[in-house]
Structures are given as structure tokens and as C-alpha cells.
Motif scaffolding. Structure first.
Motif, PDB file in Angstrom:
ATOM      1  N   UNK A   2       3.246  16.695  15.192  1.00 30.83           N
ATOM      2  CA  UNK A   2       2.325  16.732  14.047  1.00 30.83           C
ATOM      3  C   UNK A   2       0.886  16.492  14.511  1.00 30.83           C
ATOM      4  N   UNK A   3       0.739  15.565  15.464  1.00 37.03           N
ATOM      5  CA  UNK A   3      -0.604  15.265  15.979  1.00 37.03           C
ATOM      6  C   UNK A   3      -1.231  16.488  16.635  1.00 37.03           C
ATOM      7  N   UNK A   4      -0.429  17.226  17.422  1.00 36.68           N
ATOM      8  CA  UNK A   4      -0.943  18.427  18.092  1.00 36.68           C
ATOM      9  C   UNK A   4      -1.274  19.505  17.078  1.00 36.68           C
ATOM     10  N   UNK A   5      -0.440  19.661  16.062  1.00 31.66           N
ATOM     11  CA  UNK A   5      -0.702  20.644  15.004  1.00 31.66           C
ATOM     12  C   UNK A   5      -2.003  20.300  14.291  1.00 31.66           C
ATOM     13  N   UNK A   6      -2.192  19.022  13.984  1.00 30.00           N
ATOM     14  CA  UNK A   6      -3.407  18.573  13.304  1.00 30.00           C
ATOM     15  C   UNK A   6      -4.647  18.889  14.133  1.00 30.00           C
ATOM     16  N   UNK A   7      -4.546  18.611  15.445  1.00 29.28           N
ATOM     17  CA  UNK A   7      -5.691  18.904  16.321  1.00 29.28           C
ATOM     18  C   UNK A   7      -5.985  20.390  16.356  1.00 29.28           C
ATOM     19  N   UNK A   8      -4.943  21.206  16.400  1.00 32.20           N
ATOM     20  CA  UNK A   8      -5.135  22.652  16.447  1.00 32.20           C
ATOM     21  C   UNK A   8      -5.795  23.159  15.169  1.00 32.20           C
ATOM     22  N   UNK A   9      -5.342  22.633  14.029  1.00 34.84           N
ATOM     23  CA  UNK A   9      -5.895  23.060  12.747  1.00 34.84           C
ATOM     24  C   UNK A   9      -7.348  22.634  12.583  1.00 34.84           C
ATOM     25  N   UNK A  10      -7.723  21.564  13.290  1.00 37.42           N
ATOM     26  CA  UNK A  10      -9.097  21.071  13.211  1.00 37.42           C
ATOM     27  C   UNK A  10      -9.909  21.414  14.455  1.00 37.42           C
ATOM     28  N   UNK A  36      -9.246  19.716  20.956  1.00 35.78           N
ATOM     29  CA  UNK A  36      -8.527  19.341  22.149  1.00 35.78           C
ATOM     30  C   UNK A  36      -7.083  19.761  22.345  1.00 35.78           C
ATOM     31  N   UNK A  37      -6.744  21.014  22.087  1.00 37.85           N
ATOM     32  CA  UNK A  37      -5.402  21.503  22.435  1.00 37.85           C
ATOM     33  C   UNK A  37      -5.556  22.760  23.286  1.00 37.85           C
ATOM     34  N   UNK A  38      -4.539  23.082  24.052  1.00 36.04           N
ATOM     35  CA  UNK A  38      -4.595  24.261  24.911  1.00 36.04           C
ATOM     36  C   UNK A  38      -4.605  25.527  24.066  1.00 36.04           C
ATOM     37  N   UNK A  39      -5.102  26.591  24.652  1.00 36.35           N
ATOM     38  CA  UNK A  39      -5.134  27.874  23.941  1.00 36.35           C
ATOM     39  C   UNK A  39      -3.724  28.346  23.611  1.00 36.35           C
ATOM     40  N   UNK A  40      -2.786  28.054  24.531  1.00 42.24           N
ATOM     41  CA  UNK A  40      -1.395  28.458  24.307  1.00 42.24           C
ATOM     42  C   UNK A  40      -0.820  27.770  23.073  1.00 42.24           C
ATOM     43  N   UNK A  41      -1.029  26.443  22.983  1.00 38.22           N
ATOM     44  CA  UNK A  41      -0.529  25.684  21.843  1.00 38.22           C
ATOM     45  C   UNK A  41      -1.207  26.127  20.547  1.00 38.22           C
ATOM     46  N   UNK A  42      -2.512  26.295  20.631  1.00 42.67           N
ATOM     47  CA  UNK A  42      -3.264  26.698  19.444  1.00 42.67           C
ATOM     48  C   UNK A  42      -2.790  28.051  18.930  1.00 42.67           C
ATOM     49  N   UNK A  43      -2.587  28.982  19.845  1.00 43.37           N
ATOM     50  CA  UNK A  43      -2.146  30.323  19.472  1.00 43.37           C
ATOM     51  C   UNK A  43      -0.780  30.288  18.796  1.00 43.37           C
ATOM     52  N   UNK A  44       0.135  29.490  19.331  1.00 41.82           N
ATOM     53  CA  UNK A  44       1.482  29.418  18.769  1.00 41.82           C
ATOM     54  C   UNK A  44       1.465  28.735  17.403  1.00 41.82           C
ATOM     55  N   UNK A  45       0.662  27.683  17.268  1.00 43.39           N
ATOM     56  CA  UNK A  45       0.569  26.954  16.001  1.00 43.39           C
ATOM     57  C   UNK A  45      -0.051  27.831  14.910  1.00 43.39           C
TER      58      UNK A  45
END
Length: 334
Positions: A15-23, A26-35
Motif C-alpha cells: 500500500x505504501x508503494x502504491x501511495x508513493x506511485x500515485x503521488x 520515490x518509486x522505480x519506473x517499473x513499479x510505477x508503470x505496473x501500478x
């Protein structure tokens, strides 16, 4: 309804990583793209309560008016500035909470906003001393149209505006120049007055004390009363630099009521460039404040303070350039 928890489960991230991606933090491009792919696939729309829980933010900015006229956002200058601020803040997912203008700039106002859990405060046109001090839980705050002893302010280059106004009068042959000033309790009023005096000295022109009249807090009535005082002088000025457009429009109107011509008998320059300035007769020459930039830079500065509470903000005071808008209210005596 799809929640942030569904996005986390679908994407395989916390959930923390998803929140960071949505805002966008500080997440990797790979994680952000998948989220973001999960967001699109599930048709997720951010829920304010869930977002607050996930980010520990209210996503709310408090708006406080500390102006004396008591009309708040109805004033054309303030309304354009706050609209620009609102547009920029909305890009980052923030909503605005307007505090009743009757509360003013008081400790109770701060406590009210603290109770509402706002992430930051924008104070517009504060008069007098900063009363939002001495509290144990400071909220990131930015002041519009006045500097403060605390970091965080955005205002126009008022003194430069006065220099431009006087210079334009002088270039058109005027030497008997008066100034309808804003109340000296107000930062902008003081700065424009100081700029006027500096400009007169720069052009070796005498400063006549009876040519400097207090028009109050930038309202129509104040401009009218101040101009009547100038018109009552035995030796009238040929040009009047007015610290606000609403005052200038009132001054032009009363001048014509006295049977004088504008600009042939008395020329005028205002300050602000409100929308009405170009539609009066004659169209008003004025000093333009970049209201869009003031609002935008105020939002950028406040959001930077919100997101970097424990760090020193790189730029704490922003001075916005002004410009002269030439119309038809200045007559050439040359």
C-alpha cells in the motif's frame, strides 16, 4: 468501489508503494508503470479518506483573508490571484478550505485550521503584525502581498511599479505629479509610496506633501474621497499616480464630475491591471501585477514547504516583476 488496497493486491506492491506511485514520489519506473496499469484496468478513482490515511495528509489548504475592506475574494485582484493559486494546487490533488473573512488573521483562525487538519495555509493581504505565531504545531504558511518575519511570501515589485509610473508621466511632460496612496498600514501601500518618492527625487521633481493623499484600503470610496481633496487644492496636479485601479477609476470619475477632462486636464496611472481597467473611459494606463504568476508561485512555494517540513526551503521570498500597460489615461504635455 475500487480502493487503494485493491490496487496494491492487483499490482503486487505494498500500500505504501502504491501511495508513493500515485503521488509521484520515490518509486522505480517499473513499479510505477505496473501500478498505473492496475489503476487503469480497475478504474480506480482516488478516495479522499483513503488517500488521507495512506499519505497522512488531509490534501486540504486553508485560505485566510486578512484584508480590511471586508470583501475578501470579491476584490478583483484577490479573485484572480486565488483562482491561479487554485488551478495550480488542484494539479497536485489539493482542495481549498476558505476561512470566514470575519475570523481574520487571529490565533483562533490558526486553531480552527489546525483542528481541520489542513496541510498548509495561504494568507492573502495580511495587515499589521503576523498573529499566527507562538503556536506549538506550526503549519506551513505562505503570505501573498506582504513579506513576513517568517519564511514564505510572494509579492509584486511595488517600488519598481512606482518608478515606472512616474517615469511615464515625466516622459509625457508632467512635473506636477500627485499620489493617491494605499494605507501605510499595508505593505504594498508603503512600498508604492516609497517608490513614488524615490522616483520623484530621481527626476529632480519636488515632493509636495499636499499632493500625497491617503486613499485607504484600495476601495472605490477611498479613491473618490482622496481625489476630491486633490481637486480642492488651489494648484491642482496635472497627473495622479494611484496605488490601486479601483481607486484610480473612482478618481477619474469624480474628476469628470467636477467638469474637468481626463486625461487632458488631469492624467491618471493606476496599479493592478484589473479587468475593468481596460473598459473604463478613458481606458486606464496602469502598472500590471502578474496575478497568474503570483498565484502559481505561491502554490509552488507552499507545496514545497508542505513536502519538505523538516528542510529549509530554497526560496522563501519571491518578488514578482511588474510592467507598465499603456492605454489612454495619460496626456502628453509636450
Amino acid at each position: 468501489m475500487v480502493t487503494i488496497y485493491d490496487i496494491a493486491k492487483h499490482s503486487g506492491y505494498s500500500i505504501a508503494t502504491v501511495s508513493k506511485a500515485l503521488n509521484n514520489k520515490g518509486v522505480s519506473e517499473k513499479a510505477k508503470k505496473k501500478i498505473l496499469a492496475s489503476v487503469k484496468e480497475l478504474g480506480y478513482t482516488p478516495n479522499s479518506s483513503a488517500r488521507t490515511l495512506a499519505t497522512n495528509k488531509s490534501w486540504m489548504i486553508g485560505v485566510v483573508f486578512g484584508e480590511t475592506l471586508g470583501i475578501g475574494i470579491a476584490h478583483p485582484f484577490f479573485s484572480e490571484v486565488i483562482e491561479a493559486f487554485k488551478r495550480h494546487a488542484e494539479l497536485y490533488g489539493y482542495d481549498l478550505l476558505f476561512v470566514s473573512r470575519h475570523m481574520g488573521l487571529q490565533q483562533e483562525t490558526y486553531k480552527h485550521l489546525l483542528h481541520r487538519g489542513v496541510d498548509g495555509i495561504i494568507v492573502i493581504q495580511a495587515f499589521g503584525e503576523d498573529e499566527l505565531s507562538g503556536v506549538s504545531q506550526p503549519i506551513p504558511t505562505v503570505y501573498i502581498d506582504r513579506p513576513t518575519n517568517k519564511p514564505g511570501s510572494v509579492h509584486s515589485d511595488n517600488k519598481a511599479g512606482s518608478l515606472l509610473a512616474v517615469k511615464h508621466f515625466v516622459e509625457n511632460g508632467h512635473t506636477k505629479i500627485a499620489h493617491i496612496m494605499g494605507d501605510p498600514e499595508n505593505f504594498a501601500g508603503r512600498e508604492r509610496l516609497n517608490g513614488f518618492k524615490e522616483a520623484m527625487e530621481l527626476h529632480d521633481l519636488p515632493i509636495q506633501e499636499n499632493y500625497i493623499v491617503n486613499g485607504g484600503f484600495y476601495g472605490y470610496a477611498g479613491g473618490r474621497e482622496a481625489m476630491i481633496r486633490l481637486l480642492s487644492l488651489k494648484e491642482r496636479p496635472t497627473a495622479v499616480y494611484v496605488a490601486g485601479d479601483e481607486m484610480a477609476i473612482a478618481a477619474m470619475k469624480v474628476t469628470k464630475e467636477w467638469g474637468l477632462r481626463v486625461p487632458e486636464d488631469i492624467s491618471f496611472i493606476g496599479f493592478d491591471d484589473v479587468k475593468l481597467a481596460q473598459h473604463v473611459d478613458p481606458p486606464l494606463t496602469t502598472i500590471k501585477q502578474d496575478k497568474e504568476l503570483i498565484g502559481q508561485q505561491s502554490a509552488i512555494l507552499l507545496l514545497d514547504k508542505i513536502n519538505n517540513k523538516d528542510k529549509t526551503t530554497a526560496v522563501d521570498r519571491k518578488v514578482i516583476p511588474v510592467s507598465l500597460v499603456k492605454r489612454e489615461s495619460v496626456y502628453s504635455l509636450k
